[in-house]
Design a protein around this motif. Structure first.
Motif, short mmCIF file in Angstrom:
data_model
loop_
_atom_site.label_atom_id
_atom_site.label_comp_id
_atom_site.label_asym_id
_atom_site.label_seq_id
_atom_site.Cartn_x
_atom_site.Cartn_y
_atom_site.Cartn_z
N LYS A 490 0.82 -1.22 0.00
CA LYS A 490 0.00 0.00 0.00
C LYS A 490 0.85 1.27 0.00
N TYR A 491 1.94 1.23 0.82
CA TYR A 491 2.70 2.46 1.01
C TYR A 491 3.96 2.52 0.14
N SER A 492 3.95 1.78 -0.98
CA SER A 492 5.07 1.87 -1.93
C SER A 492 4.52 2.23 -3.29
N ARG A 514 10.21 -6.03 3.87
CA ARG A 514 10.96 -4.84 3.48
C ARG A 514 10.36 -4.24 2.22
N ASP A 515 10.32 -2.92 2.16
CA ASP A 515 9.84 -2.27 0.91
C ASP A 515 10.71 -1.07 0.61
N HIS A 516 10.57 -0.57 -0.60
CA HIS A 516 11.27 0.67 -1.00
C HIS A 516 10.25 1.78 -1.16
N GLY A 519 8.38 5.19 3.36
CA GLY A 519 9.15 5.33 4.60
C GLY A 519 8.34 6.01 5.70
N ILE A 520 8.89 5.99 6.91
CA ILE A 520 8.15 6.54 8.06
C ILE A 520 9.03 7.56 8.78
N ALA A 521 8.42 8.69 9.11
CA ALA A 521 9.18 9.74 9.82
C ALA A 521 9.53 9.23 11.23
N VAL A 533 -4.40 4.86 14.83
CA VAL A 533 -3.46 5.91 14.37
C VAL A 533 -3.04 5.62 12.94
N ARG A 534 -3.16 6.65 12.11
CA ARG A 534 -2.74 6.54 10.72
C ARG A 534 -1.65 7.57 10.48
N GLY A 535 -0.63 7.16 9.77
CA GLY A 535 0.54 8.02 9.62
C GLY A 535 0.44 8.98 8.46
N SER A 536 1.53 9.74 8.24
CA SER A 536 1.53 10.74 7.17
C SER A 536 1.58 10.07 5.79
N ALA A 537 2.14 8.84 5.72
CA ALA A 537 2.19 8.15 4.43
C ALA A 537 0.77 7.87 3.94
N ALA A 538 -0.13 7.54 4.87
CA ALA A 538 -1.52 7.25 4.52
C ALA A 538 -2.20 8.51 3.99
N ALA A 539 -1.93 9.61 4.71
CA ALA A 539 -2.57 10.88 4.30
C ALA A 539 -2.00 11.34 2.96
N LYS A 544 -6.25 3.94 1.53
CA LYS A 544 -7.36 3.50 2.38
C LYS A 544 -6.82 2.66 3.53
N GLY A 545 -7.54 2.67 4.64
CA GLY A 545 -7.11 1.87 5.78
C GLY A 545 -7.87 2.28 7.02
N THR A 546 -7.76 1.45 8.08
CA THR A 546 -8.52 1.73 9.30
C THR A 546 -7.62 2.13 10.47
N GLY A 547 -6.34 1.91 10.34
CA GLY A 547 -5.42 2.29 11.43
C GLY A 547 -5.32 1.25 12.52
N VAL A 548 -5.83 0.02 12.29
CA VAL A 548 -5.72 -1.00 13.34
C VAL A 548 -4.73 -2.10 12.97
N GLY A 549 -4.24 -2.09 11.70
CA GLY A 549 -3.36 -3.16 11.21
C GLY A 549 -2.16 -3.40 12.11
N LEU A 550 -1.34 -2.38 12.31
CA LEU A 550 -0.11 -2.55 13.08
C LEU A 550 -0.40 -2.82 14.56
N ALA A 551 -1.52 -2.25 15.07
CA ALA A 551 -1.89 -2.52 16.47
C ALA A 551 -2.16 -4.01 16.63
N MET A 552 -2.81 -4.57 15.59
CA MET A 552 -3.12 -6.00 15.62
C MET A 552 -1.83 -6.82 15.57
N GLY A 573 12.13 3.73 2.26
CA GLY A 573 11.49 2.44 2.52
C GLY A 573 11.58 2.04 3.97
N SER A 574 10.86 0.92 4.27
CA SER A 574 10.78 0.49 5.67
C SER A 574 10.97 -1.01 5.76
N THR A 575 11.39 -1.48 6.94
CA THR A 575 11.45 -2.91 7.21
C THR A 575 10.77 -3.16 8.54
P1 ADP Z 1 -3.49 1.56 8.02
O1 ADP Z 1 -2.50 0.97 7.09
O2 ADP Z 1 -4.84 1.02 7.90
O3 ADP Z 1 -3.43 3.05 8.01
P2 ADP Z 1 -1.78 0.40 9.99
O4 ADP Z 1 -1.92 0.24 11.49
O5 ADP Z 1 -1.52 -0.82 9.22
O6 ADP Z 1 -3.03 1.19 9.51
O7 ADP Z 1 -0.57 1.42 9.77
C1 ADP Z 1 -0.50 2.60 10.49
C2 ADP Z 1 0.30 3.63 9.73
O8 ADP Z 1 1.64 3.23 9.62
C3 ADP Z 1 -0.14 3.83 8.32
O9 ADP Z 1 -1.20 4.75 8.25
C4 ADP Z 1 1.11 4.32 7.62
O10 ADP Z 1 1.22 5.72 7.75
C5 ADP Z 1 2.22 3.69 8.41
N1 ADP Z 1 2.79 2.51 7.73
C6 ADP Z 1 2.54 1.21 7.98
N2 ADP Z 1 3.28 0.42 7.19
C7 ADP Z 1 4.03 1.23 6.41
C8 ADP Z 1 5.01 1.04 5.37
N3 ADP Z 1 5.37 -0.19 4.98
N4 ADP Z 1 5.57 2.12 4.80
C9 ADP Z 1 5.21 3.36 5.19
N5 ADP Z 1 4.30 3.63 6.15
C10 ADP Z 1 3.71 2.59 6.75
#
Ligand code: ADP
Length: 590
Positions: A490-492, A514-516, A519-521, A533-539, A544-552, A573-575
């Motif tokens: 999603k974020y690449s 790992r992706d290219h 990236g995350i601040a 919580v949804r990060g700046s990459a999402a915005a 699209k997303g709900t912000g619960v993926g990583l919490a899960m 990118g991020s790992t």
């Molecule tokens: P969602 O993806 O539904 O927004 P997640 O809990 O999975 O919720 O992720 C939270 C936030 O973390 C995302 O909104 C995004 O900003 C950031 N994020 C997660 N994975 C990546 C990634 N591989 N690269 C960049 N940002 C990421």
């Protein structure tokens, strides 16, 4: 947060809270200040009372001291006699002197007949006399003849020096002898001690012989004071009076026929030091006799006229001990108020923080609801659209229909996964999620999940080659890995390749995705693991997303006794790496 945001309804709570705290602190400060003020007033009153009492005691002690015997009197004048150790006396008592006629026979031998030897014999005989005055006169004349005979008069002078209480030629005999023997230091010492009763002229004559400097001011002032009082002894001196000589005060006390001269300090000193009070003592003309003028504005005053004293008394302070108590009380009060203010501020801070958190959570929840609604809308729309076309029988060929059916299956699966994920998350949050742990190989899990994303064709698998045994719930762990791969894709937006790497490191099996991508601040790295919580990459990517993926993911990994790590650079990118406890090949835990 901008000010406008703070003023929005929930934030206004914070403002009200701050205002209330401010009002409480101000009220507390005002109350404390009033209390301190009150304390100061009471203390001032107490100090005043202490000073009044001390002043009364001093006055009564002074009155007693002034009428009791005066052992400290330096000079006592009774009628026409004066006693005291003075440099010189206004009425010196003359010591007895021998009648000159006694020596006329011997002097005739000395001067008229020119027979000094016979004169000397005659003087020597007279020097044996029982009368000290005759002895002194004879010895003085004998010394004179011996000088004429060129013989040493020293032993004769030594004899003369031992005679006290007799005069020769108007001067004390022993003083004359010492002068002849040139014993200057002894003369000086005895002049200062007031050994002889001399007239002022006699004193000045002998003083000039022994010293170039004038005598000490103090003793000189006393002699002058005695002279003045003597001259005025019949004038009506008050019962107690102060006389200033050479800028030094002298106290004159009249007791019956006696007039006494003394130093005020001799009377004041013992009384004031017994009371341990700070005082200033002034005479009737307002001249300072003892103490300091400073602080006289706040002093308790006892005037001389009211109290039958020769002085006006200003009591400015007493022992400092009670002041120490006041300072301690004031400090205690201030620190008490300070602690209360501190508690208030701390309480307000914690309440404000809690309110802010609540506001943040409610904002995240509403974001979550709208995000979930969006997630549901697109599969539902396509399911509805396709099923409508199918129901109307408008699909041209069998092959096309089959594609529609496949899409319907895929979309409903996606919907189900979404619902399952949310339900699972709910259970995890409530701590009700049950895990079925079993021994498994991480490679199998990775391969299975990667196969699900086969259609993307951009997943690369990187393995160290060895089996990575873990004890895990396969379903839960697949969900976690799927979420990570899903995010990586999603974020690449540009370089869409994704790598899944797994290996055994120390006692852990590490599964990394790992992706290219974006990236995350740095400052977001911790927050993105919180729910909703949804990060700046999402915005930025409008993803699209709900912000619960990583919490899960974090929940699941923690349930496996492992931990999730993230390494990322913005734009590179991020790992995400799941570290899970490894099992030995034999099946036992490492
Ligand atoms: P969602 O993806 O539904 O927004 P997640 O809990 O999975 O919720 O992720 C939270 C936030 O973390 C995302 O909104 C995004 O900003 C950031 N994020 C997660 N994975 C990546 C990634 N591989 N690269 C960049 N940002 C990421």
């Amino acid at each position: 947060m901008p000010l406008r945001e703070w003023l929005r309804p929930p934030q206004s709570l914070l403002i009200i809270l701050c205002l209330l705290t401010l009002v409480s602190i101000s009220a507390l400060a005002w109350f404390g200040w009033r209390l301190l003020d009150q304390e100061r007033l009471v203390e001032a009153q107490r100090t005043r009372e202490r000073l009044e009492q001390a002043a009364d005691r001093i006055v009564s002690h002074l009155r007693v001291a002034l009428v009791s015997d005066q052992p400290d009197a330096l000079v006592t004048i009774i009628d026409n006699s004066i006693a005291g150790k003075l440099l010189y006396s206004p009425a010196p008592a003359r010591a007895p002197e021998a009648d000159p006629r006694i020596f006329s026979e011997a002097e005739s031998l000395e001067f008229v007949q020119g027979q000094p030897r016979q004169a000397a014999d005659a003087y020597e005989r007279l020097a044996e006399s029982g009368d000290a005055a005759i002895r002194a006169g004879a010895l003085m004349r004998l010394a004179r003849v011996l000088r004429r005979l060129k013989r040493d008069p020293g032993p004769v002078h030594a004899k003369l020096e031992r005679i006290s209480g007799a005069a020769v030629a108007g001067d004390p005999a022993d003083l004359v002898a010492r002068d002849a023997l040139a014993e200057w230091e002894a003369i000086r010492r005895d002049l200062l001690a007031g050994r002889w009763e001399l007239s002022e002229a006699q004193f000045e004559y002998y003083w000039k012989r022994v010293s170039k400097d004038p005598p000490p001011e103090d003793t000189l002032a006393l002699a002058e004071a005695a002279t003045l009082v003597w001259a005025d002894r019949n004038r009506n001196f008050k019962t107690q009076d102060t006389l200033w000589v050479r800028d030094r005060p002298f106290l004159i006390v009249r007791r019956g026929r006696a007039l006494m001269v003394m130093r005020p300090a001799a009377v004041l000193g013992p009384v004031l030091s017994a009371e341990d009070a700070k005082c200033a003592v002034l005479d009737r003309e307002g001249r300072l006799i003892m103490g300091e003028r400073s602080g006289m504005g706040r002093a308790v005053v006892r005037t001389g006229a009211e109290n039958q004293l020769p002085w006006t008394l200003y009591v400015t302070g007493t022992r400092a001990s009670s002041e120490t108590g006041t300072v301690a009380r004031q400090r205690f009060l201030m620190s008490g108020i300070g602690i209360m203010v501190l508690f208030l501020v701390a309480g307000t801070y914690f309440i404000a923080r809690a309110i802010r958190r609540e506001i943040e959570v409610s904002r995240l929840q509403s974001d979550f609801v709208s995000a979930v609604s969006h997630e549901f809308r697109s599969p539902l729309t396509s399911i509805r659209h396709l099923s409508e076309i199918l129901a109307l029988g408008r699909v041209p060929g069998e092959e096309r229909r089959q594609t529609y059916y496949d899409t319907l299956v895929r979309e409903s699966q996606r919907l189900q996964r979404l619902v399952e994920a949310l339900l699972n998350f709910g259970r995890m949050e409530a701590g009700r999620r049950q895990y079925q742990f079993e021994e498994m190989d991480a490679s199998a899990l990775v391969n299975r999940v990667a196969a699900e994303f086969e259609s993307n064709g951009r997943i690369e698998l990187v393995s160290a080659g060895d089996a990575c045994l873990i004890e895990a719930d396969p379903e839960a762990l697949s969900v976690a890995l799927r979420n990570l791969v899903d995010n990586a894709l999603k974020y690449s937006p540009e370089d869409r390749r994704v790598w899944i790497e797994w290996s055994t490191e120390n006692q852990f099996v590490a599964i990394g995705v790992r992706d290219h991508g974006a990236g995350i601040a740095e400052e977001e790295m911790k927050r993105i693991f919180q729910k909703f919580v949804r990060g700046s990459a999402a915005a930025a990517g409008n993803v699209k997303g709900t912000g619960v993926g990583l919490a899960m993911v974090r929940h699941i990994v923690a349930a496996h006794g492992g931990q999730i790590q993230v390494a990322s650079r913005l734009g590179e990118g991020s790992t995400f790496t799941m570290l899970l406890p490894a099992l030995l090949r034999a099946g036992g835990r490492v």
